[in-house]
Design a protein around this motif. Structure first.
Motif, PDB file in Angstrom:
ATOM      1  N   ARG A  99       0.699  -1.236  -0.012  1.00  0.00           N
ATOM      2  CA  ARG A  99       0.125  -0.071  -0.070  1.00  0.00           C
ATOM      3  C   ARG A  99       0.939   1.265  -0.078  1.00  0.00           C
ATOM      4  O   ARG A  99       0.605   2.259  -0.809  1.00  0.00           O
ATOM      5  N   LEU A 100       1.681   1.352   0.952  1.00  0.00           N
ATOM      6  CA  LEU A 100       2.681   2.616   0.973  1.00  0.00           C
ATOM      7  C   LEU A 100       3.321   2.730  -0.367  1.00  0.00           C
ATOM      8  O   LEU A 100       3.567   3.740  -0.758  1.00  0.00           O
ATOM      9  N   GLU A 101       4.024   1.734  -1.008  1.00  0.00           N
ATOM     10  CA  GLU A 101       4.720   1.749  -2.163  1.00  0.00           C
ATOM     11  C   GLU A 101       3.860   2.349  -3.179  1.00  0.00           C
ATOM     12  O   GLU A 101       4.255   3.421  -3.895  1.00  0.00           O
ATOM     13  N   ASN A 102       2.605   1.861  -3.183  1.00  0.00           N
ATOM     14  CA  ASN A 102       1.744   2.419  -4.423  1.00  0.00           C
ATOM     15  C   ASN A 102       1.298   3.979  -4.070  1.00  0.00           C
ATOM     16  O   ASN A 102       1.114   4.635  -4.984  1.00  0.00           O
ATOM     17  N   TRP A 103       0.799   4.021  -2.713  1.00  0.00           N
ATOM     18  CA  TRP A 103       0.435   5.405  -2.253  1.00  0.00           C
ATOM     19  C   TRP A 103       1.467   6.386  -2.548  1.00  0.00           C
ATOM     20  O   TRP A 103       1.262   7.721  -2.871  1.00  0.00           O
ATOM     21  N   TYR A 104       2.712   6.135  -2.271  1.00  0.00           N
ATOM     22  CA  TYR A 104       3.840   7.141  -1.963  1.00  0.00           C
ATOM     23  C   TYR A 104       5.061   7.079  -3.065  1.00  0.00           C
ATOM     24  O   TYR A 104       5.767   7.997  -3.317  1.00  0.00           O
ATOM     25  N   GLY A 105       4.679   5.990  -3.918  1.00  0.00           N
ATOM     26  CA  GLY A 105       5.704   5.756  -5.246  1.00  0.00           C
ATOM     27  C   GLY A 105       7.054   5.635  -4.479  1.00  0.00           C
ATOM     28  O   GLY A 105       8.076   6.145  -5.258  1.00  0.00           O
ATOM     29  N   VAL A 106       7.470   4.779  -3.581  1.00  0.00           N
ATOM     30  CA  VAL A 106       8.553   4.683  -2.745  1.00  0.00           C
ATOM     31  C   VAL A 106       8.967   3.142  -2.827  1.00  0.00           C
ATOM     32  O   VAL A 106       8.072   2.431  -3.448  1.00  0.00           O
ATOM     33  N   GLU A 107      10.151   2.789  -2.666  1.00  0.00           N
ATOM     34  CA  GLU A 107      10.669   1.304  -2.441  1.00  0.00           C
ATOM     35  C   GLU A 107      10.915   1.203  -1.252  1.00  0.00           C
ATOM     36  O   GLU A 107      11.428   1.748  -0.565  1.00  0.00           O
ATOM     37  N   ILE A 108      10.160  -0.100  -0.651  1.00  0.00           N
ATOM     38  CA  ILE A 108      10.349  -0.370   0.836  1.00  0.00           C
ATOM     39  C   ILE A 108      11.107  -1.787   0.630  1.00  0.00           C
ATOM     40  O   ILE A 108      10.767  -2.670   0.114  1.00  0.00           O
ATOM     41  N   THR A 109      11.918  -2.031   1.639  1.00  0.00           N
ATOM     42  CA  THR A 109      12.908  -3.080   2.154  1.00  0.00           C
ATOM     43  C   THR A 109      12.296  -3.402   3.474  1.00  0.00           C
ATOM     44  O   THR A 109      12.326  -2.696   4.427  1.00  0.00           O
ATOM     45  N   ILE A 110      12.133  -4.655   3.830  1.00  0.00           N
ATOM     46  CA  ILE A 110      11.457  -5.101   5.066  1.00  0.00           C
ATOM     47  C   ILE A 110      12.768  -5.814   5.839  1.00  0.00           C
ATOM     48  O   ILE A 110      13.338  -6.963   5.011  1.00  0.00           O
TER      49      ILE A 110
ATOM     50  N   SER B 179       5.604   3.272  13.467  1.00  0.00           N
ATOM     51  CA  SER B 179       6.494   2.777  14.427  1.00  0.00           C
ATOM     52  C   SER B 179       6.071   3.158  15.964  1.00  0.00           C
ATOM     53  O   SER B 179       6.602   2.531  16.873  1.00  0.00           O
ATOM     54  N   ARG B 180       5.259   4.118  16.157  1.00  0.00           N
ATOM     55  CA  ARG B 180       4.461   4.226  17.355  1.00  0.00           C
ATOM     56  C   ARG B 180       3.671   3.304  18.022  1.00  0.00           C
ATOM     57  O   ARG B 180       3.786   2.656  19.097  1.00  0.00           O
ATOM     58  N   ALA B 181       2.897   2.666  17.104  1.00  0.00           N
ATOM     59  CA  ALA B 181       1.901   1.592  17.358  1.00  0.00           C
ATOM     60  C   ALA B 181       2.588   0.238  17.448  1.00  0.00           C
ATOM     61  O   ALA B 181       1.903  -0.400  18.358  1.00  0.00           O
ATOM     62  N   THR B 182       3.383  -0.019  16.543  1.00  0.00           N
ATOM     63  CA  THR B 182       3.859  -1.473  16.619  1.00  0.00           C
ATOM     64  C   THR B 182       5.389  -1.203  16.941  1.00  0.00           C
ATOM     65  O   THR B 182       5.831  -0.054  16.840  1.00  0.00           O
ATOM     66  N   ASP B 183       6.101  -2.283  17.215  1.00  0.00           N
ATOM     67  CA  ASP B 183       7.593  -2.493  17.417  1.00  0.00           C
ATOM     68  C   ASP B 183       8.473  -2.438  16.216  1.00  0.00           C
ATOM     69  O   ASP B 183       9.080  -3.422  15.730  1.00  0.00           O
ATOM     70  N   LEU B 184       8.315  -1.253  15.397  1.00  0.00           N
ATOM     71  CA  LEU B 184       9.191  -1.359  14.380  1.00  0.00           C
ATOM     72  C   LEU B 184      10.028  -0.032  14.109  1.00  0.00           C
ATOM     73  O   LEU B 184       9.572   1.093  14.630  1.00  0.00           O
ATOM     74  N   THR B 185      10.951  -0.086  13.368  1.00  0.00           N
ATOM     75  CA  THR B 185      11.692   1.320  13.229  1.00  0.00           C
ATOM     76  C   THR B 185      11.774   1.470  11.776  1.00  0.00           C
ATOM     77  O   THR B 185      11.894   0.576  11.031  1.00  0.00           O
ATOM     78  N   PHE B 186      12.232   2.536  11.136  1.00  0.00           N
ATOM     79  CA  PHE B 186      12.257   2.840  10.000  1.00  0.00           C
ATOM     80  C   PHE B 186      13.327   3.857   9.549  1.00  0.00           C
ATOM     81  O   PHE B 186      13.804   4.630  10.522  1.00  0.00           O
TER      82      PHE B 186
ATOM     83  N   LYS C  69      13.598   5.674  -0.956  1.00  0.00           N
ATOM     84  CA  LYS C  69      13.798   4.254  -0.108  1.00  0.00           C
ATOM     85  C   LYS C  69      13.490   4.173   1.197  1.00  0.00           C
ATOM     86  O   LYS C  69      13.902   5.159   1.879  1.00  0.00           O
ATOM     87  N   VAL C  70      12.724   3.259   1.439  1.00  0.00           N
ATOM     88  CA  VAL C  70      12.438   3.200   2.836  1.00  0.00           C
ATOM     89  C   VAL C  70      12.818   1.669   3.545  1.00  0.00           C
ATOM     90  O   VAL C  70      12.727   0.570   2.612  1.00  0.00           O
ATOM     91  N   GLU C  71      13.390   1.732   4.524  1.00  0.00           N
ATOM     92  CA  GLU C  71      13.724   0.378   5.119  1.00  0.00           C
ATOM     93  C   GLU C  71      12.844   0.426   6.498  1.00  0.00           C
ATOM     94  O   GLU C  71      12.852   1.228   7.358  1.00  0.00           O
ATOM     95  N   ILE C  72      12.205  -0.611   6.504  1.00  0.00           N
ATOM     96  CA  ILE C  72      11.377  -0.917   7.790  1.00  0.00           C
ATOM     97  C   ILE C  72      11.981  -2.131   8.418  1.00  0.00           C
ATOM     98  O   ILE C  72      12.200  -3.357   7.697  1.00  0.00           O
ATOM     99  N   ALA C  73      12.199  -2.121   9.754  1.00  0.00           N
ATOM    100  CA  ALA C  73      12.737  -3.257  10.212  1.00  0.00           C
ATOM    101  C   ALA C  73      11.965  -3.811  11.696  1.00  0.00           C
ATOM    102  O   ALA C  73      11.421  -2.442  12.475  1.00  0.00           O
ATOM    103  N   TYR C  74      11.640  -4.895  11.917  1.00  0.00           N
ATOM    104  CA  TYR C  74      11.311  -5.145  13.276  1.00  0.00           C
ATOM    105  C   TYR C  74      12.096  -5.501  14.464  1.00  0.00           C
ATOM    106  O   TYR C  74      13.185  -5.759  14.326  1.00  0.00           O
ATOM    107  N   GLN C  75      11.889  -4.779  15.598  1.00  0.00           N
ATOM    108  CA  GLN C  75      12.532  -5.008  16.710  1.00  0.00           C
ATOM    109  C   GLN C  75      12.735  -6.182  17.360  1.00  0.00           C
ATOM    110  O   GLN C  75      11.655  -6.572  17.708  1.00  0.00           O
TER     111      GLN C  75
END
Lengths: 352, 213
Positions: A295-306, A333-340, A346-352
């Protein structure tokens, strides 16, 4: 009775048209909120049809199996216990698969001989019928407009007849500059929300696999990456014809989902989740991490790595109105345990 | 067998248990339920059994075979399906799939039956008898009574295939797509046409004029 008859409006329906209409039968046999709402309203607008509708519903209700048998409780339980006890192991049934198939085919040959005459008669009869020809080829004289939205961009425009189209990101729509006399037809790839201007010509949305004909006003058509196609109706009424020749009707708040095999099912939907995008509302409803990424990739036209392993039960819900990507990521990041981290596109999302 | 999965369940317990399960699965789509069944979810199996066994029995009895044979066919069908769990193909309409499969099982049993060597076309023609039910409320006038009598006569003139299709549409509330699947039509259009033809015949035999549109 020609093929064309089924394209008639309900107000032109004769007795046998009602008798053959799935949506009408559904109302007679299993009334629910949707069909009741439609038919009661329709009847109040067409009191002259009351008599014929009454007659049709009487006929439908009066036709029943003449052998009305019920399975006794003791037989029910006996069958149930036998099934539980006799279930063969997976290997055993697998081994007998081919012989089983052969038996089916064999036994069907005998019956097929009886039926084949009937089937071929229908076939020839159908050849004689006038098929509905879609005026696609004729459009070439008129100028075709094509609009494409890349990821991260949406578009809204109004057609010459007053119909408003919201085109979601990563989508494409084609329509003639001037519609034909008979019908208004557009071709869609991706997702769009339509607010169709009411007039006599039908409004038809063509996708790769289905054709949606509008009898009412506003609805959402979506082809997802996974090969699912959905049509969600907000107001009015739409009719869907798929490639297999199925004809389906949708009432408000109903959605039809087709999978890549052409199988379909009718469900309800959350209007905010389905159509919020046209009002710049980014809606997450218990989405898993891959859906969030998509969703985020389509919405903002970015590339996301998990990065890292997200737990299986991880999900996220939230609504953002016209927010920047950074704010959405902060919310996540506030609602769930992730950092970005966010750099250029380019976006990187990581689970803590 | 030492580990009977369902030891000494009383009649009432089985029926009651199944009623509880219905509540859980009622809101799920056919393909979801089928997936659960394929994944060996026993509740999904119980749900399928509870919902469809009575319907399958009623449907099977419309073929002119004994009630016991229909019961055997249902039993064989569920044994087969349970054995195939894990490798079942997706199913969009469970009812249509089960009805069609029950027909296969019935044909197998008929073939095994030493007394029946072949199904004659006369026997096939006797399948799917239709009854016109007369509700008290709708015979309040002579005209309506006559209409019912005419409908009864008209129904008698339909073929068994036409009756089958109409009953599936009205009694079982199935879609044209489901009917096509059950009746082995490769195209939905053919099921539609079978029914249009039948309804047209009904209209003619009931003496209703086709009005100009």
């Amino acid at each position: 009775m020609s093929d064309n008859k089924t394209y008639l409006n309900y107000k032109d329906y004769q007795l046998e048209d009602f008798l053959a209409d799935e949506f009408f039968i559904e109302w007679v046999k299993t009334p629910n909120e949707n069909n009741k709402h439609f038919w009661e309203k329709w009847l109040s607008e067409h009191p002259e049809k009351r008599q014929i509708v009454l007659k049709a519903s009487q006929i439908i209700r009066s036709i029943q199996y003449s052998k009305r048998v019920d399975l006794s409780d003791s037989n029910y339980v006996r069958i149930f216990e036998n099934v539980i006890r006799q279930t063969p192991s997976a290997e055993a049934s697998f081994g007998s698969k081919t012989s089983r198939m052969r038996k089916w085919l064999f036994s069907f040959r005998q019956i097929a001989a009886v039926l084949i005459i009937g089937v071929s008669l229908w076939y020839f009869w159908s050849l004689g019928q006038k098929e509905r020809v879609l005026p696609v080829e004729e459009i070439t004289t008129s100028e075709i407009v094509q609009r494409t939205t890349p990821k991260g961009q949406k578009a809204t425009f109004i057609l010459e007849d007053g119909t408003k189209i919201f085109l979601n990101s990563n989508s494409q729509i084609r329509f003639p500059k001037k519609f034909e006399k008979e019908s208004r037809q557009v071709t869609l790839k991706g997702e769009a929300f339509f607010e169709v201007a009411e007039e006599e010509r039908p409004f038809i949305v063509q996708t790769a696999d289905i054709e949606v004909e509008v009898l009412g006003t506003s609805f959402n058509v979506k082809e997802s990456e996974e090969g699912l196609l959905s049509v969600a109706l907000v107001t009015g009424k739409v009719r869907i014809d798929d490639q297999k020749g199925n004809r389906l009707m949708l009432a408000p708040n109903e959605m039809m989902v087709f999978d890549q095999f052409g199988e379909f099912r009718k469900t309800g939907f959350d209007p905010l989740e389905m159509t919020g995008w046209k009002d710049k509302k980014l809606v997450f409803n218990k989405n898993d991490i891959l859906e969030v990424k998509y969703r985020l990739e389509n919405w903002y036209g970015v590339e996301i790595t998990i990065k890292g392993k997200f737990p299986n039960n991880w999900s996220y819900s939230g609504i953002y109105q016209d927010e920047t990507l950074e704010n959405v990521l902060l919310g996540l990041s506030r609602a769930t345990d992730l950092t970005f981290s966010l750099k250029d596109k380019k976006v990187e999302i990581a689970y803590q | 067998m030492n580990n009977k999965p369902y030891p000494n369940y009383s009649k009432l317990e089985v029926v009651h248990r199944h009623q509880e399960i219905i509540k859980i699965f009622e809101s799920k789509s056919d393909s979801e339920i089928w997936l659960a069944f394929n994944a060996s979810d026993e509740m999904a199996f119980n749900y399928l059994f509870r919902i469809y066994t009575p319907q399958l029995f009623k449907y099977g009895c419309q073929f002119q075979v004994g009630e016991e044979m229909v019961q055997d066919a249902i039993q064989n069908l569920f044994i087969y399906l349970r054995g195939k769990r894990g490798s079942l193909s997706p199913v969009a309409s469970i009812k249509a799939y089960l009805f069609k499969s029950l027909q296969y099982e019935l044909i197998k049993l008929i073939k095994k039956d030493k007394n029946k060597i072949m199904i004659s076309s006369d026997e096939l023609e006797a399948n799917f008898p239709i009854e016109i039910s007369i509700e008290n409320s709708i015979i309040d006038s002579e005209e309506k009574q006559e209409q019912l009598i005419n409908l009864n006569i008209a129904i008698k003139k339909l073929s068994s295939r036409q009756r089958q299709a109409i009953l599936l549409l009205y009694e079982d509330g199935l879609s044209y797509k489901d009917i096509a699947e059950i009746m082995e039509f490769s195209e939905v259009k053919s099921a539609r046409k079978l029914i249009y033809r039948a309804l047209d015949a009904l209209r003619v035999n009931m003496g209703i004029d086709k009005k100009k549109k």
